[in-house]
Write an enzyme that holds these catalytic residues in place. Structure first.
Site, mmCIF file in Angstrom:
data_model
loop_
_atom_site.group_PDB
_atom_site.id
_atom_site.type_symbol
_atom_site.label_atom_id
_atom_site.label_comp_id
_atom_site.label_asym_id
_atom_site.label_seq_id
_atom_site.Cartn_x
_atom_site.Cartn_y
_atom_site.Cartn_z
ATOM 1 N N SER A 1 36.259 -25.347 -9.996
ATOM 2 C CA SER A 1 36.705 -25.409 -8.601
ATOM 3 C C SER A 1 38.205 -25.382 -8.380
ATOM 4 O O SER A 1 38.654 -25.287 -7.236
ATOM 5 C CB SER A 1 36.122 -26.660 -7.925
ATOM 6 O OG SER A 1 34.752 -26.448 -7.671
ATOM 7 N N SER B 1 35.365 -24.695 -5.352
ATOM 8 C CA SER B 1 35.239 -25.383 -4.079
ATOM 9 C C SER B 1 36.579 -25.713 -3.430
ATOM 10 O O SER B 1 36.634 -26.012 -2.241
ATOM 11 C CB SER B 1 34.464 -26.693 -4.274
ATOM 12 O OG SER B 1 35.212 -27.596 -5.084
ATOM 13 N N LYS C 1 43.313 -31.701 -1.181
ATOM 14 C CA LYS C 1 41.925 -31.301 -0.954
ATOM 15 C C LYS C 1 41.252 -32.449 -0.211
ATOM 16 O O LYS C 1 41.519 -33.618 -0.510
ATOM 17 C CB LYS C 1 41.244 -31.036 -2.295
ATOM 18 C CG LYS C 1 39.810 -30.526 -2.174
ATOM 19 C CD LYS C 1 39.209 -30.217 -3.550
ATOM 20 C CE LYS C 1 37.823 -29.607 -3.438
ATOM 21 N NZ LYS C 1 37.268 -29.237 -4.764
#
Lengths: 95, 490, 493
Positions: free
Chosen positions: B175, B151, B76
């Site tokens: 997330s 997210s 990420k």
């Protein structure tokens, strides 16, 4: 609840975020929704409940007083917007 | 090969049926062909990947391979990666090449995992749809008109579309678990403190925790085992013997592999607001859990509803402070034109941050500001205590808690663009777990209307991540939801 | 209306840099004077994702201070974030302590003024708290084409912010307090006290009120006073300014001001104009600091004798005056030198006089010489043992004070290892053999008939002249008391 334009400008100034008058109004509408959501909290009686600021109920772990960091200025300043003579440059600071 | 479990890729690498370079090339090719539609990656690091793959091949040749040596992964884009762009999905960091590695990045490098690049995400991890990214929305591989969740939407979509077999994520209010559910894969957020936060760009420090994405619990276990562990550079990193999350997974499959497991079902997880198609899939999966020997008991989380307001005070409060360092002085975006120092700050931050980030900074600034602290921040901390107590009480009556990961399946792109509060409410089942610092896992458990994946969430007591992975793995040994793939990966 | 109608109220906030090797939250060095931004770890420049970890050494020093002032060392204290934007504050917040500081309460007894009696008095100043926090970086204002340069080497240096109650009533008391605090932090070795390098900085909260008023006046805070002289000047100017302002019908607005040493005036700080809202909240990156009793006990066991206790001991056990005891405990170096001198001088029959004799020499001849040579007592060419040897010889009448000074010179110039050696070598032993002195007296009387006649005529001065002559004849070695005695006997007879 509803925040006044003055309140929004005040927090925007504290947060150092420029808001145009249009943005300010748009922001206000959305923040009002959020604060209506948050307002549910106020109804709850939490007398006698200790605030929980962290999921870990532990004391701080301490480091020994040792210098292990080396000079990485060149690498650190490679990503800086403006430097000179090893210094970060910013618009004139008036004390 | 692209759909093979990690253990199979490991076997093939060790047997020299495939090289790490070939494996990296294979997945890089998939990224190149799929990313234009899915937008799951912000940065693809072909050079770095191939170099790491060559090193991995040498290591394998020396017979020094670990479980992940030569296995392609993606990070990420909020994990700092030395020498590689690290944007956090924001214009503010659109030019930030990190001068250092996050702890989990170091660990995965040391394990010989091959990072193919950095995945798209909601800006500064603030969002549940991956639409707030400066780099554009990520599409859901199961339906390109829908969001992948957020997210960590890029990581979830990338694994679901098999652009990469494993990816890291971070979970502050869901997330990892929510995008895993929306994208039909498995994702785990361990107990707060199990993975070091060092080098993970902070959103809300008391809630943030790194997590792992994979097709299955078995794959997640391998990634989490390599990511987790003590780090002296994070004061909240826990000093405990390393857990081998893969040990339990070796257990032989039996007819009743979950015999004796008591699963608590919080009534609040099944109350109004839960979509019928999700409820149907989850209840069917729970029946399967019972069929495998588990027993279920109803438990209560009476303060669950308060998790949303409490979270939306605490997270923005911490974020408003965490994001103050983005001031255009030492790195990142700086406005081109300004009158003076303050004007430079205000313009830099106005230009560098997107609307949702600005909104949360303003909320956080307000709830901490003079005269409001007690009514908002302190009250939220007290509610946080009540919520943590609810979980303690519930987990006293069972081994694990189970329920839907999300109230609905993935929504259409743009559906909530103008209604942040509606999106906040969709995190009702995941937020509370972060407030309590507990481990949570989401695994595919069926499909809802329109063939969209549904996720089942398992929640355990502190340090129960091994138990969560174990239960999910045993479920997956007898089901095939985790083997289903979207068309683009079939 | 004049100064005497007004009461001045002063509280001090002192920032003492703790002398740890590494920073309070990072493993970067705290050494002074490195190249700009060469001593920074990721957290010191607030790189995204960087995290703080608390330095045990900084905490240990805070405990030492708390114990030294008889304060409560909190078993649990909390680090909070103080949020504001400033270029020398990289994170946009300062990690400090707000609601629960590590040191709570405590007091320090100060001596105001010099000398004895009503020229000087003791006063006890109460401390509110002392808390740990991180220092900020430095803004270099010399012009970089209209911009300011930021050096973050100092950012993250551990600070102990020591806050007093508004107990001081004059700039003299404020300075005496600051000096006592400065001596204490160096005494317990938690701060090098180097004020030029900014290791010890004072902020003064100053207000005035009419005598007898109960309400405190509105205060103004004078920031960053880095010398005791500036502290005095700044407060004196500020007090007069506030009195004048009020007497001219004005009102004092709460403000933060800077002292300009060149003009000797204070002025408002532009950067602090906008009302602050620091939004303190517990730092979620740092868990609460726990200090166990065992740790406190270990620190207490390793503590040196404190100046207060030492001073009391000098007065009660050794009979020194308050003034002498205060001077000799002004710094640990002086106190240690004095203690070592007394110890080496031994005692025996003279035990009771030696401490006072040693005090006179340390505060007198030695202090004067060091001062003249601009040397610290730590590198005095005369060692405590050597001084003790000298004092002992004066004490037992082997030499007179006058000869003592000669011997001291010799020791100072390295012309001899010990007083005894020098006395022996230069034959400086006092002559106490009355036969020998008688002989000298006879010579002198014979050679000074005029003075003898004058004395007989009742001129006492003439007697002193004769004593002087005898001493001269003995090259200063005759015992003056003896000479007096024998001479009077002869002339009287």
């Amino acid at each position: 609840m509803s925040l006044s334009s003055e309140q929004i400008s005040h927090i925007a100034r504290l947060a150092r975020i420029e808001l145009s008058p249009a943005e300010l109004e748009a922001t206000r509408a959305k923040l009002d929704d959020v604060f209506d959501l948050i307002a549910q909290m106020q109804a709850v009686d939490t007398r006698g409940v200790a605030p929980m600021s962290h999921p870990q109920d532990l004391p701080a772990r301490l480091r020994e007083d040792l210098v292990t960091a080396t000079d990485r200025r060149e690498a650190f300043q490679r990503v800086a917007p403006q430097t000179e003579a090893g210094l970060y440059l910013v618009p004139k600071v008036i004390e | 090969m692209i759909n093979a479990p990690i253990t199979e890729l490991r076997r093939a690498l060790d047997a020299r049926e495939v090289s790490a370079v070939e494996l990296a090339t294979l997945f890089l090719h998939r990224i190149e062909s799929l990313n234009p539609q899915l937008n799951a990656f912000i940065t693809v690091d072909r050079e770095g990947a191939l170099t790491a793959a060559r090193t991995a091949d040498e290591r394998i040749a020396r017979g020094e391979a670990g479980p992940l040596t030569g296995i392609p992964i993606a990070h990420k884009d909020l994990f700092c990666t030395e020498g590689v762009l690290t944007t956090c999905g924001s214009k503010m960091l659109s030019n930030f090449v990190s001068p250092y590695d996050a702890h989990i990045v170091e660990r995965l490098k040391a394990a010989g995992a091959v990072s193919l690049g950095k995945t798209n995400m909601d800006e500064f991890a603030m969002g549940s749809s991956n639409e707030s990214s400066f780099y554009g929305a990520v599409k859901n591989p199961w339906d390109m008109r829908r969001v992948p969740g957020g997210s960590s939407g890029g990581s979830a979509a990338a694994v679901a579309a098999r652009m990469v077999p494993l990816a890291t994520g971070s979970d502050t209010g869901g997330s990892v678990r929510q995008p895993a559910a929306f994208s039909g894969i498995t994702g785990i957020k361990p107990t707060y403190g199990v993975c070091s936060r060092y080098g993970m760009i902070a959103y809300a420090s008391s809630l943030d925790q790194a997590g792992a994405f994979g097709a299955s619990a078995a794959d997640c276990a391998l990634l989490l085992a390599a990511m987790s562990g003590f780090d002296e550079r994070d004061s909240t990193s826990l000093e405990r013997p390393a857990q081998d999350f893969t040990a339990a997974l070796a257990a032989p499959a039996s007819a009743k592999p979950l015999e004796g497991l008591r699963i608590g079902l919080p009534r609040e997880f099944f109350a109004e607001g839960l979509a019928d198609d999700v409820r149907g899939a989850v209840e069917a999966a729970l029946a399967q859990y019972r069929a495998l020997g588990a027993t279920t008991v109803e438990v209560g989380l009476p303060n669950l509803k308060l998790a949303i307001p409490a979270y939306y005070v605490i997270a923005p409060a911490e974020a408003s402070s965490n994001l103050s360092r983005f001031d255009g002085v030492r790195y990142g975006h700086r406005a081109a034109d300004y009158a003076d120092l303050n004007d430079m700050y205000c313009k830099t931050r106005a230009e560098g941050f997107g609307d949702e980030v600005k909104r949360r900074i303003l909320i956080g600034t307000y709830v901490l500001s003079h005269g409001y602290y007690d009514a908002y921040y302190l009250q939220a901390q007290r509610l946080r205590h009540l919520i943590a107590d609810d979980f303690r009480a519930a987990l006293a009556q069972c081994d694990l808690i189970a329920g839907p990961t999300t109230p609905t399946t993935a929504w259409a792109l743009g559906a909530m663009a103008d209604d942040p509060v509606q999106m906040y409410l969709s995190d009702i089942y995941t937020l509370a777990i972060n407030l309590a610092g507990l481990p949570g896992l989401s695994h595919p458990c069926g499909f809802g209307d329109g063939g969209l994946p549904v996720g089942l969430q398992l929640v355990g007591d502190h340090f129960a991540e091994g138990a969560l992975l174990d239960a999910a793995h045993r479920f997956q040994q007898h089901t095939d939801w985790h083997l289903r793939r979207p068309a683009c990966a079939a | 209306m004049s100064r005497t109608d007004w009461e001045v109220v002063i509280g001090l906030e002192v920032h003492a840099q703790l002398n740890t090797s590494s920073k309070i939250f990072s493993a970067a060095s705290t050494a002074f004077g490195a190249a700009p931004n060469a001593q920074v770890a990721p957290v010191d420049i607030a790189l995204p994702g960087a995290l703080p970890v608390l330095n045990r050494g900084a905490v240990e020093r805070a405990i030492r201070f708390g114990l030294a002032i008889g304060a409560e060392v909190a078993p649990r204290s909390v680090f909070a974030r103080k949020n504001y934007f400033y270029p020398d504050l990289p994170k946009g917040y300062q990690i400090s302590q707000f609601e629960l500081p590590v040191v709570q309460g405590g007091e320090i007894t100060i001596r105001v003024g010099e000398g004895e009696g009503d020229k000087a008095y003791d006063k006890t100043v109460r401390l509110t708290r002392a808390h740990l926090e991180e220092d900020a970086g430095k803004s270099l204002h010399e012009d970089f084409h209209g911009m300011t340069g930021i050096d973050l080497n100092r950012a993250g240096t551990p600070l102990l912010e020591i806050v007093s109650e508004p107990d001081m009533r004059s700039s003299a008391e404020a300075v005496a307090y600051a000096r006592a605090l400065h001596a204490l932090v160096r005494w317990i070795d938690i701060c090098d006290g180097n004020m030029q390098e900014g290791s010890f900085r004072c902020d003064a909260n100053v207000s005035v009120r009419r005598k007898g008023a109960i309400e405190l006046g509105t205060r103004r805070e004078i920031k960053n006073l880095n010398s005791f002289r500036f502290l005095q000047q700044a407060i004196d100017f500020e007090v007069q300014w506030q009195i004048d302002t009020i007497e001219d019908g004005g009102r004092i607005q709460q403000a933060t001001v800077l002292f300009d040493p060149d003009t000797g005036e204070t002025r408002m700080m532009r950067s602090k104009e906008d009302a602050h809202d620091y939004r303190y909240f517990p730092d979620p990156d740092l868990l609460p600091l726990a200090i166990a009793d065992e740790w406190k006990a270990r620190v207490a066991a390793a503590m040196p004798e404190l100046p207060g206790a030492m001073k009391a001991r000098f007065i009660d056990d050794w009979g020194l005056s308050a003034y002498d005891a205060t001077t000799l405990t002004a710094s640990k170096e002086i106190a240690d030198f004095y203690q070592a001198t007394v110890d080496a001088a031994g005692g025996g029959a003279l035990a009771t006089q030696l401490p006072k004799l040693c005090a006179n020499w340390v505060m007198g001849e030695l202090a004067a010489r060091l001062n003249k040579a601009e040397r610290e007592i730590a590198d005095s060419p005369v060692s405590p043992a050597q001084l003790a040897g000298l004092v002992a010889r004066i004490g037992d009448n082997t030499i007179s004070n006058a000869i003592g000074r000669k011997v001291f010179d010799a020791l100072w110039n390295g012309e001899g290892a010990s007083a005894d050696e020098i006395i022996e070598r230069d034959g400086l032993k006092q002559v106490t053999d009355s036969g020998a002195i008688d002989a000298l007296i006879d010579e002198v009387l014979a050679a000074n008939q005029k003075s003898v006649d004058e004395f007989r005529a009742g001129k006492e001065k003439a007697f002193n002249a004769l004593v002087g002559q005898v001493m001269k004849a003995s090259r200063g070695k005759a015992n003056p008391a003896q000479v007096n005695e024998l001479l009077r006997a002869k002339l009287g007879g």
